[in-house]
Design a protein around this motif. Structure first.
Motif, PDB file in Angstrom:
ATOM      1  N   ALA A  74       0.874  -1.125   0.071  1.00 26.60           N
ATOM      2  CA  ALA A  74      -0.065  -0.038  -0.185  1.00 26.60           C
ATOM      3  C   ALA A  74       0.946   1.428  -0.103  1.00 26.60           C
ATOM      4  O   ALA A  74       1.947   1.054   0.466  1.00 26.60           O
ATOM      5  N   GLY A  75       0.345   2.344  -0.536  1.00 23.82           N
ATOM      6  CA  GLY A  75       1.274   3.581  -0.506  1.00 23.82           C
ATOM      7  C   GLY A  75       2.293   3.469  -1.205  1.00 23.82           C
ATOM      8  O   GLY A  75       2.688   2.735  -2.310  1.00 23.82           O
ATOM      9  N   THR A  76       3.679   3.822  -0.638  1.00 25.80           N
ATOM     10  CA  THR A  76       4.757   3.944  -1.141  1.00 25.80           C
ATOM     11  C   THR A  76       5.293   2.343  -1.545  1.00 25.80           C
ATOM     12  O   THR A  76       5.796   2.270  -2.643  1.00 25.80           O
ATOM     13  N   SER A  77       4.986   1.729  -0.571  1.00 28.70           N
ATOM     14  CA  SER A  77       5.512   0.184  -0.773  1.00 28.70           C
ATOM     15  C   SER A  77       4.801  -0.367  -1.814  1.00 28.70           C
ATOM     16  O   SER A  77       5.509  -1.026  -2.888  1.00 28.70           O
ATOM     17  N   GLY A  78       3.540  -0.098  -2.100  1.00 31.23           N
ATOM     18  CA  GLY A  78       2.870  -0.729  -3.462  1.00 31.23           C
ATOM     19  C   GLY A  78       3.362  -0.126  -4.758  1.00 31.23           C
ATOM     20  O   GLY A  78       3.698  -0.798  -5.577  1.00 31.23           O
ATOM     21  N   ARG A  79       3.585   1.209  -4.415  1.00 26.31           N
ATOM     22  CA  ARG A  79       4.151   2.032  -5.727  1.00 26.31           C
ATOM     23  C   ARG A  79       5.369   1.300  -6.241  1.00 26.31           C
ATOM     24  O   ARG A  79       5.727   1.260  -7.372  1.00 26.31           O
ATOM     25  N   LEU A  80       6.201   1.103  -5.297  1.00 22.08           N
ATOM     26  CA  LEU A  80       7.613   0.647  -5.560  1.00 22.08           C
ATOM     27  C   LEU A  80       7.497  -0.713  -6.179  1.00 22.08           C
ATOM     28  O   LEU A  80       8.169  -1.350  -7.084  1.00 22.08           O
ATOM     29  N   GLY A  81       6.678  -1.534  -5.419  1.00 21.51           N
ATOM     30  CA  GLY A  81       6.462  -2.994  -6.110  1.00 21.51           C
ATOM     31  C   GLY A  81       5.887  -2.903  -7.627  1.00 21.51           C
ATOM     32  O   GLY A  81       6.324  -3.646  -8.594  1.00 21.51           O
ATOM     33  N   VAL A  82       4.793  -2.015  -7.885  1.00 20.55           N
ATOM     34  CA  VAL A  82       4.471  -2.090  -9.282  1.00 20.55           C
ATOM     35  C   VAL A  82       5.423  -1.269 -10.219  1.00 20.55           C
ATOM     36  O   VAL A  82       5.569  -2.054 -11.232  1.00 20.55           O
ATOM     37  N   GLY A 106      -5.620  -0.015  -6.291  1.00 20.51           N
ATOM     38  CA  GLY A 106      -5.650  -0.250  -7.609  1.00 20.51           C
ATOM     39  C   GLY A 106      -4.945   0.868  -8.422  1.00 20.51           C
ATOM     40  O   GLY A 106      -4.022   1.580  -7.594  1.00 20.51           O
ATOM     41  N   ALA A 107      -5.118   0.944  -9.589  1.00 20.52           N
ATOM     42  CA  ALA A 107      -4.129   1.807 -10.678  1.00 20.52           C
ATOM     43  C   ALA A 107      -4.235   3.176 -10.103  1.00 20.52           C
ATOM     44  O   ALA A 107      -3.288   3.877 -10.375  1.00 20.52           O
ATOM     45  N   GLY A 108      -5.407   3.542  -9.590  1.00 23.72           N
ATOM     46  CA  GLY A 108      -5.457   5.147  -9.164  1.00 23.72           C
ATOM     47  C   GLY A 108      -4.865   5.460  -8.132  1.00 23.72           C
ATOM     48  O   GLY A 108      -4.383   6.669  -7.980  1.00 23.72           O
ATOM     49  N   ALA A 109      -4.502   4.518  -7.382  1.00 26.51           N
ATOM     50  CA  ALA A 109      -3.556   4.994  -6.055  1.00 26.51           C
ATOM     51  C   ALA A 109      -2.152   5.086  -6.267  1.00 26.51           C
ATOM     52  O   ALA A 109      -1.098   5.501  -5.687  1.00 26.51           O
ATOM     53  N   LEU A 110      -1.703   4.907  -7.527  1.00 24.19           N
ATOM     54  CA  LEU A 110      -0.348   5.143  -8.187  1.00 24.19           C
ATOM     55  C   LEU A 110       0.255   6.333  -8.106  1.00 24.19           C
ATOM     56  O   LEU A 110       1.306   7.101  -7.861  1.00 24.19           O
ATOM     57  N   VAL A 111      -1.114   7.368  -8.320  1.00 27.81           N
ATOM     58  CA  VAL A 111      -0.978   8.918  -8.750  1.00 27.81           C
ATOM     59  C   VAL A 111      -1.675   9.640  -7.748  1.00 27.81           C
ATOM     60  O   VAL A 111      -1.376  10.821  -7.479  1.00 27.81           O
ATOM     61  N   ARG A 112      -2.452   8.959  -6.859  1.00 32.59           N
ATOM     62  CA  ARG A 112      -3.231   9.629  -5.768  1.00 32.59           C
ATOM     63  C   ARG A 112      -3.059   8.775  -4.471  1.00 32.59           C
ATOM     64  O   ARG A 112      -3.355   7.608  -4.578  1.00 32.59           O
ATOM     65  N   SER A 113      -3.262   9.625  -3.419  1.00 32.83           N
ATOM     66  CA  SER A 113      -2.785   9.042  -2.113  1.00 32.83           C
ATOM     67  C   SER A 113      -4.026   7.914  -1.794  1.00 32.83           C
ATOM     68  O   SER A 113      -5.383   8.411  -2.114  1.00 32.83           O
TER      69      SER A 113
END
Length: 305
Positions: A74-82, A106-113
């Motif tokens: 989730a958050g930063t950790s999820g973005r790094l995995g993606v 989901g994908a929206g969380a990549l650019v929005r908290s």
């Protein structure tokens, strides 16, 4: 695992004594402090070397048997995995399904908290079911503070389905205990901005994921020496890199390297095998397949044959 009402005791939430006067530093002092603190990421990686190696071997074994690798957070950790998952296809010519990233929201969380979504363990369980994760797959749960319900719910669901699990956190095991096949602790200490785990924790996580994915791809035969011979030739930069690999490893000039690349169907690994053995594209493909895509093994077997 305990239900933590307060997380103030966690290493990632503690106050860093080295940055108590952060708002009083000059700009240069601020940069120097960041640099000193970031040096701890290297020590953290070194301390986790055995666990990182075990994770590489675990993932490699699963992917060789037809499994998939999932990063989840989730958050930063999820973005790094993606991010790490997204970089595998162009770098190693893997299918998008082989390495996948799952982020809470989901994908929206990549650019929005979407930090509020990390508290839903059931969403983690749903994500595992949605991706039809099974006993050949590996799920890497990434959570800097170690307690993210989305990640913990997903890991439990993955284990219930027989999948192998890897846990990555920046808190010591005595603070948070989680059941996983490989438990990786990246202990970088408190952040200079208390609780902001996008800083050192994020940096060391990116370093760890670089090691995992690159190590696995090397073992899968995606690399010859230190060249990315399975690079996907999808743009001018990657075409130039492919041609330079062929020129440097074969002593062909640019025009001849380009002709060889085209004859191989823009597959650098196959082009090298064709050049070194005289095999045509079809025979070369079959020979590589018989050696699980490992160019070095294919060349050595031809030489010894």
């Amino acid at each position: 695992m305990k239900n933590f009402e307060s997380r103030g005791h966690l290493l990632t939430e503690q106050v860093n004594p080295n940055s108590r006067d952060l708002d009083s530093l000059s700009t240069l002092e601020f940069v120097d402090l960041f640099n000193r603190e970031d040096a701890q990421t290297l020590a953290a990686i070194a301390a986790a070397r055995q666990e990182l190696a075990a994770a590489i071997d675990l993932i490699h074994g699963a992917l060789e048997k037809g499994g998939r690798l999932f990063y989840l957070g989730a958050g930063t950790s999820g973005r790094l995995g993606v991010l790490d998952a997204a970089e595998c296809p162009p770098t190693f010519c893997t299918s998008p399904e082989l390495v996948q990233g799952i982020i809470a929201g989901g994908a929206g969380a990549l650019v929005r908290s979407s930090e509020d979504l990390e508290d839903r363990a059931e969403d983690g369980e749903t994500a595992i079911a949605h991706h039809q994760i099974h006993d050949l797959d590996v799920v890497v749960g990434i959570t800097a503070g170690g307690t993210t319900p989305f990640v913990l719910g997903a890991l439990a669901a993955a284990r219930a389905r027989g999948a192998k699990t890897i846990y990555i956190a920046c808190v010591p095991a005595e603070q948070v205990q989680v059941e996983a096949d490989v438990d990786i602790r990246l202990l970088v200490g408190p952040e200079i901005l208390a609780g902001s785990t996008r800083l050192k924790a994020g940096t060391v996580t990116k370093m760890a994921l670089n090691i995992l994915s690159t190590g696995v791809m090397v073992k899968l035969g995606k690399v010859y020496g230190n060249r990315m011979v399975d690079v996907a030739v999808t743009n001018s930069k990657l075409r130039d890199r492919s041609l330079r690999i062929l020129e440097e490893l074969t002593d062909l000039d640019r025009a001849a390297a380009n002709e060889l690349l085209e004859r191989s169907g823009k597959r650098v690994k196959l082009a090298l095998l064709m050049h070194w053995t005289g095999l045509d594209p079809q025979a070369g493909e079959q020979w590589l397949a018989s050696h699980k895509g490992h160019l070095r093994a294919a060349i050595e077997a031809m030489d010894n044959g």
